[in-house]
Design an enzyme around this catalytic site. Sequence first.
Site, PDB file in Angstrom:
ATOM      1  N   CYS A   1     -14.195   4.573 -28.252  1.00  0.00           N
ATOM      2  CA  CYS A   1     -15.137   5.471 -28.273  1.00  0.00           C
ATOM      3  C   CYS A   1     -15.749   5.182 -26.778  1.00  0.00           C
ATOM      4  O   CYS A   1     -17.077   4.767 -26.516  1.00  0.00           O
ATOM      5  CB  CYS A   1     -15.933   4.816 -28.983  1.00  0.00           C
TER       6      CYS A   1
ATOM      7  N   GLY B   1       0.410  -1.392  -0.042  1.00  0.00           N
ATOM      8  CA  GLY B   1       0.040  -0.042   0.001  1.00  0.00           C
ATOM      9  C   GLY B   1       1.035   0.423   0.105  1.00  0.00           C
ATOM     10  O   GLY B   1       0.257   2.596  -0.382  1.00  0.00           O
TER      11      GLY B   1
ATOM     12  N   TYR C   1      -0.226  -1.586 -12.352  1.00  0.00           N
ATOM     13  CA  TYR C   1      -1.082  -0.912 -12.714  1.00  0.00           C
ATOM     14  C   TYR C   1      -1.459  -0.241 -13.557  1.00  0.00           C
ATOM     15  O   TYR C   1      -3.047   0.432 -13.669  1.00  0.00           O
ATOM     16  CB  TYR C   1      -1.980  -0.073 -11.031  1.00  0.00           C
TER      17      TYR C   1
END
Length: 432
Positions: free
Chosen positions: A359, A253, A387
Amino acid sequence: MTSTAIPLPHLTGFTERAGNWYAEEVALADLAKEFGTPLYVYSKKALTEAYHAYDRACVDSKGKRRARIHYAMKANSNLAVIDCFRQLGAGFDLVSGGELARALAIGADPQSLVFAGVGKSAPEIAQALKTGVKCINVESIAELHKINRVAKEQNCRAPISLRVNPDVDAQTHPYISTGLKGNKFGIAYHEVLKTYREAALLSQIDIVGIDCHIGSQITTTAPYLDALDKVLDLVEHLKREGIVIHHLDLGGGLGISYSDETPPDITEFTNTLLNHVAERGFAHLDIVLEPGRSLVGNAGVLLTTVEYLKPGAEKNFCIVDAAMTELMRPALYEAYHSIVPIQTKAVKSATYDIVGPVCESGDWLGRDRTLAVEEGDLLAILSAGAYGFVMASNYNTRPKPAEIMVDGKDVYVIRARENVANLFASETVLPK
Ligand code: LLP
């Protein structure tokens, strides 16, 4: 505010020299030319240095190891990345059967694996038990019973920790906060003792540890200390009841700087936690740390090419060939990533929203950035090592980009660019 007012993150593997950006000793422009864009580029030096920053604190002044790093491979699970960490001495934090297969593919020691996740399936539990992982981190009472059942079927014992939800506020984005009582993760603090007592009575369960994770991109130490104190209180209580805990898993974290964040120095942060454990009289516990982002986040960039500059009434758009499909963090969390031209040019600067070809109006990578760019120029999206690729998708039938690892002057393709035909090779039309 424009990007010029916002500082760049602190990088060790990527530098700007005389207007050109490099990954270690290799010009990013050369990589883009050879391998095309969008392209992920990682620096081995940067991930090695981040690992050492943790590891320095994990060994005490007498050379005794007081903590182990289990890299949370969800942050970046490319085999080359995880194998670098394995060679440096890391174990792994896994959250799926797929990640377990990756760990085994690089020859990781099963005893260096902890298996977490809120929804483990019976086949995944069976796979973990068969492998002989160090520990399964249990997130609910129902899961505890499922693990006991699967272990019975396999005629083996299951080493477990309970993941405690300590109900502390990690003060991070709500989507990446995990240790509040409203989050789906872990066992509610007031139910933990009761659940350990229940676990102790189950025939196939071996209680080996206790676990906690409060969130991600946390930039202060205080919430960790709050969570740590709450977990140590539980360990004390369990000991009085004769339930012995061998290891304490503090989760991951720690945040990184994407721009002006100032997270604590990794070594100091780790020392603070480990010293606190010792001061409270728990130096005998094996400590497990599960960092992800802070090991790889600033060890990677995403290269992209400017396709079009599109002036507008309210906004100017810089349309690039990367999109939310390559880097989902801005679309998902409104996350900020610094974006820089990798070759400085004497052209007029303007303020743009940097958007991809997908899109969706949510397909943006940066907003209100002042850049001096022209069509065809190359940009680097910084701090994309964590990530990034792992959250990439094939939406709009877009092949995933290649990944490159740079080590000094050496360049390795660690994942080939996907090709379009393969994307639908396993699909079939209905019979005529
Ligand atoms: N251990 C557990 C149990 C976790 O759930 C996580 C991350 C970690 C370790 C590693 O945390 P880190 O050191 O990377 O912060 N996709 C989001 C981040 C999700 C984090 C989920 N859990 C993002 O892009 O910001």
